[in-house]
Design an enzyme around this catalytic site. Sequence first.
Site, PDB file in Angstrom:
ATOM      1  N   HIS A 223     -39.699  83.388  19.506  1.00  0.00           N
ATOM      2  CA  HIS A 223     -39.814  84.755  19.959  1.00  0.00           C
ATOM      3  C   HIS A 223     -41.240  85.225  20.263  1.00  0.00           C
ATOM      4  O   HIS A 223     -41.448  86.315  20.486  1.00  0.00           O
ATOM      5  CB  HIS A 223     -39.446  85.591  18.588  1.00  0.00           C
TER       6      HIS A 223
ATOM      7  N   GLU B  50     -39.314  84.517  12.226  1.00  0.00           N
ATOM      8  CA  GLU B  50     -39.483  85.846  11.675  1.00  0.00           C
ATOM      9  C   GLU B  50     -40.001  85.960  10.362  1.00  0.00           C
ATOM     10  O   GLU B  50     -39.634  85.093   9.625  1.00  0.00           O
ATOM     11  CB  GLU B  50     -38.097  86.273  11.680  1.00  0.00           C
TER      12      GLU B  50
ATOM     13  N   GLU C 274     -38.174  91.970  18.824  1.00  0.00           N
ATOM     14  CA  GLU C 274     -37.535  92.727  17.767  1.00  0.00           C
ATOM     15  C   GLU C 274     -38.456  93.760  17.085  1.00  0.00           C
ATOM     16  O   GLU C 274     -38.048  94.190  16.054  1.00  0.00           O
ATOM     17  CB  GLU C 274     -36.811  91.673  16.874  1.00  0.00           C
TER      18      GLU C 274
ATOM     19  N   GLU D 112     -34.002  81.966   6.068  1.00  0.00           N
ATOM     20  CA  GLU D 112     -32.918  81.740   6.894  1.00  0.00           C
ATOM     21  C   GLU D 112     -32.976  80.571   7.745  1.00  0.00           C
ATOM     22  O   GLU D 112     -34.289  80.049   7.949  1.00  0.00           O
ATOM     23  CB  GLU D 112     -32.637  82.983   7.595  1.00  0.00           C
TER      24      GLU D 112
ATOM     25  N   LYS E 236     -23.153  87.867  12.485  1.00  0.00           N
ATOM     26  CA  LYS E 236     -23.296  88.339  13.761  1.00  0.00           C
ATOM     27  C   LYS E 236     -22.060  88.423  14.474  1.00  0.00           C
ATOM     28  O   LYS E 236     -21.506  87.426  14.594  1.00  0.00           O
ATOM     29  CB  LYS E 236     -24.265  87.266  14.595  1.00  0.00           C
TER      30      LYS E 236
ATOM     31  N   SER F 289     -26.284  91.124  10.776  1.00  0.00           N
ATOM     32  CA  SER F 289     -27.634  90.996  11.836  1.00  0.00           C
ATOM     33  C   SER F 289     -27.334  91.506  13.257  1.00  0.00           C
ATOM     34  O   SER F 289     -26.386  91.416  13.727  1.00  0.00           O
ATOM     35  CB  SER F 289     -27.829  89.429  11.726  1.00  0.00           C
TER      36      SER F 289
ATOM     37  N   ARG G 263     -28.944  91.065  17.236  1.00  0.00           N
ATOM     38  CA  ARG G 263     -29.528  89.840  18.225  1.00  0.00           C
ATOM     39  C   ARG G 263     -30.811  90.171  18.936  1.00  0.00           C
ATOM     40  O   ARG G 263     -31.129  91.428  18.785  1.00  0.00           O
ATOM     41  CB  ARG G 263     -28.487  89.437  19.240  1.00  0.00           C
TER      42      ARG G 263
END
Length: 438
Positions: free
Chosen positions: A159, A168, A211, A297, A347, A374, A376
């Site tokens: 990302h 993240e 995000e 995660e 998701k 969650s 996306r």
Amino acid sequence: MPISKIHARSVYDSRGNPTVEVDVVTETGLHRAIVPSGASTGQHEAHELRDGDKTQWGGKGVLKAVKNVNETIGPALIKENIDVKDQSKVDEFLNKLDGTANKSNLGANAILGVSLAVAKAGAAEKGVPLYAHISDLAGTKKPYVLPVPFQNVLNGGSHAGGRLAFQEFMIVPDSAPSFSEALRQGAEVYQKLKALAKKKYGQSAGNVGDEGGVAPDIQTAEEALDLITEAIEQAGYTGKIKIAMDVASSEFYKADVKKYDLDFKNPESDPSKWLTYEQLADLYKSLAAKYPIVSIEDPFAEDDWEAWSYFYKTSDFQIVGDDLTVTNPGRIKKAIELKSCNALLLKVNQIGTLTESIQAAKDSYADNWGVMVSHRSGETEDVTIADIAVGLRSGQIKTGAPCRSERLAKLNQILRIEEELGENAVYAGSKFRTAVNL
């Protein structure tokens, strides 16, 4: 009540890529859903149908999926005359119409758009909010549980630029007395973090990723965690706000040698520094000993089952399966049997219908897993997942930083739900992993 019209169109997500929007019209009016899409997608996910025509949208068009709704799914579903309140019957029909295990015939993006729009029509016909309709469909008890917002405030991995491997870093306001207070705390920490990032790494470090998190040129996880810890301290929430990570380690797993390359964004990466899963597990444990980490995660690659089971046996925080489980009942069952993790990342577009999403959550709850609903990375103004998190009593939602409208849309929707429910809702707080039992 019958459906009088189903119409799909191509719209855009938050990354400027096409995605599917579906309108379902009944006597109660027009009910609309937009489908999200991910950047790092697991190979076991339901099939997102893209046109593949490189002359338009770089091959990412969804005109085939739109056509499938308008010419195949829509007419067939209207003809079938199923009650929109009967979600499982609608979804079963959609799956049968597609006829494949991974929805590759009509496209999971086509099917999900219809499934979610029908759910909204069903709620309207019952005269109840969407979260209440979902609660009925899932058979969850009351009071409603408002989720802890896991806010992705710092980005690395696929990302972001920089050499940081983990994707993240989230702040977790699990000591707040209410959802609205949790969101305030998160927003305050986020503002401090942004200012700190600019001060330490230059003005461009305040730029945000897909995000809404900042993406400074950070090299290691420790550096990222130190920055977040400092922001929490400056905001006055030391000890009150915890931290979670989404490692997305499938992105840097070298399957041929079964090792993990934390320097995967460097073409000159040194293979002698690649880690075995035991070494990576030790790294996670040392980080969790030093920082207030409550959830990790995708700590290992999606098919490195041995690593997951090894880690599960020796750690006591929440281990969330995303690429591992991809909201797929078969994968969840295997993860339960192999004792690979203790929470599911839900998701809806990984599985492709609301009914299957509800079932995935119920299967997870049955084995005392937590469930984190969650977003996306390619999101839209659609807020359905906020209602899903509340309706399923999941107790945790991951929908980005308190920044960028497509992220805030979900968080603002939960604020509205909190206001509407008043005394009839509780905030999950530190019990986020067992919220379904509250």
